[in-house]
Design a protein around this motif. Structure first.
Motif, PDB file in Angstrom:
ATOM      1  N   PRO A  48       0.937  -1.283   0.043  1.00 41.97           N
ATOM      2  CA  PRO A  48       0.041  -0.001   0.086  1.00 41.97           C
ATOM      3  C   PRO A  48       0.864   1.444   0.091  1.00 41.97           C
ATOM      4  N   ARG A  63      -5.246   3.400  -4.839  1.00 37.96           N
ATOM      5  CA  ARG A  63      -6.390   2.378  -5.072  1.00 37.96           C
ATOM      6  C   ARG A  63      -5.781   1.128  -4.137  1.00 37.96           C
ATOM      7  N   ARG A  64      -6.492   0.231  -3.999  1.00 38.41           N
ATOM      8  CA  ARG A  64      -6.168  -1.082  -3.231  1.00 38.41           C
ATOM      9  C   ARG A  64      -5.742  -1.933  -4.566  1.00 38.41           C
TER      10      ARG A  64
END
Length: 429
Positions: A48, A63-64
């Motif tokens: 992340p 964003r993931r």
């Protein structure tokens, strides 16, 4: 790494926590094609924090996602417009130092080594360096430095232009050509190249260049350490080039070798005689052996037995005294060049076969009562003369069945034990 990194760049892409990300980006530039630009970079395996950093650089919302596709040209423009760096590559170099372009570096290095070979003026040295073994040897000697390699080649070429010598010593050659009497000592780079060039013409040239000529190992019973055996190989190669190294060691032993009438007084008939490498090279005898059989044995005892039995009536006989050293090989080469038919006999054991392989290969000798039939006859008629056959198996190049027979019977027979049959051939009355 630049000493003056823009604080904004440091916040965007710097720090140990993004070190792995920067490393992956750098690798993409390092591995770029030689003439190709890096247009896109897909980065995978993002955590992340790494994804957030790249998204910030690209002006996107985090964003993931564990992967992200970077449009390098758009990112370059964004970095330039912000004044942070001239490009992504420039940013990475500011943070962690110059990026090495691997393909370009390989090409530059290949060009440097090609220039080294092209700069050699001696044809034999060029032929050596065009082989994988030869260029590998040069790179090792020069410690991968093309400039040092070029100097080594220049020095080796100067020496090679003075060869073959006429019995001059190695120290004299080194002093005259290179200005240092020790410049061609064992272990010196120029000497290694010169020897490798001369070994090119020898059988099994690739092994000789690597220094692994199996046939020149001493007999198992001689208890000769590795460095001594290596020294013999080096001395032999210098001798082929007409250069003397320790020229009085291991003189060649022979009996009744005929010479020109003007030299008939040089060695008395009927008595074993010695010739040093020094004398063979500096004052080569005029051997009168054209069209004659010259017998070659492995052991000095057999030559002594022949001298006692036949004296001046013994056929010409040369002794290799185990694996031939420089003087023995020089003598055999002179006899072969003079037109002699060399006929070899040795011990029926594995070292004896290796010696036979070398003598027959290098000097075109023929076997003298040294085949399968002779071995089996000796085993059957004189079993008390045999002893256990030990050591590493060797193949007889002149008789493929001989090795099989020796492995089957598992006994060795010394040459002297067969003197009675060999003496019959040596009667020259």
């Amino acid at each position: 790494m630049s000493d003056r990194v823009d604080p904004r760049l440091q916040r965007l892409l710097g720090g140990d926590h993004l070190g792995s990300l920067r490393k992956r980006l750098r690798q993409r530039f390092e591995r770029a094609p030689l003439e190709g630009a890096v247009d896109q970079i897909r980065v995978v395996g993002l955590n992340p924090e790494e994804h957030a950093a790249l998204a910030a650089l690209l002006g996107r919302a985090p964003r993931r996602s564990k992967s992200l596709l970077i449009d390098v040209h758009r990112l370059d423009a964004s970095l330039r417009n912000s004044g942070v760096a001239a490009s992504l590559r420039d940013a990475l170099e500011k943070l962690d130092g110059p990026i090495l372009h691997l393909a370009g570096s390989r090409l530059r290095l290949q060009t440097l080594w090609s220039d080294v070979v092209d700069g050699c003026s001696h044809s034999g040295l060029v032929r050596l360096l065009l082989t994988p073994e030869g260029i590998g040897l040069l790179k090792r000697l020069a410690r991968q430095d093309p400039a040092a390699a070029a100097d080594l080649c220049r020095r080796a070429g100067e020496v090679l232009r003075h060869l073959p010598g006429k019995g001059m010593t190695r120290a004299q050659l080194a002093a005259d050509v290179l200005g240092d009497a020790h410049a061609l000592d064992n272990g010196r780079g120029a000497a290694a190249l010169v020897l490798a060039v001369w070994r090119q013409s020898a059988p099994d040239a690739a092994a000789s260049i690597a220094g692994e000529d199996e046939e020149t190992v001493p007999k198992s019973g001689d208890n000769v350490p590795g460095p001594v055996a290596d020294g013999e190989r080096i001395r032999d190669t210098w001798a082929r080039a007409g250069v003397l190294v320790n020229e009085l060691a291991r003189p060649a032993l022979f009996l009744n070798l005929p010479t020109n009438r003007t030299e008939s007084h040089r060695w008395p008939a009927g008595e074993p005689a010695f010739a040093s490498l020094r004398s063979l090279l500096r004052s080569p005898p005029r051997w009168d052996v054209a069209g004659r059989d010259v017998y070659v044995c492995e052991n000095p005892n057999l030559l002594a037995i022949a001298a006692d039995r036949w004296g001046a009536d013994c056929a010409p006989l040369v002794c290799t005294d185990g694996m031939p050293a420089a003087a023995q090989r020089c003598l055999l080469a002179q006899l072969a060049l003079g037109g002699a038919r060399l006929r070899y006999h040795g011990d029926f054991d594995w070292p004896g076969l290796r010696i036979g392989n070398q003598v027959m290969r290098e000097h075109r000798a023929e076997p003298w009562r040294f085949g399968t039939v002779d071995y089996i006859a000796a085993v059957r008629t004189a079993p008390s003369l045999a002893h256990p056959l030990e050591g590493k198996v060797a193949e007889a190049s002149w008789d493929g069945a001989l090795t099989l027979a020796m492995r089957e019977h598992r006994v060795a027979i010394a040459e002297e034990a067969l003197a009675a049959s060999l003496l019959q051939d040596l009667d020259d009355r």
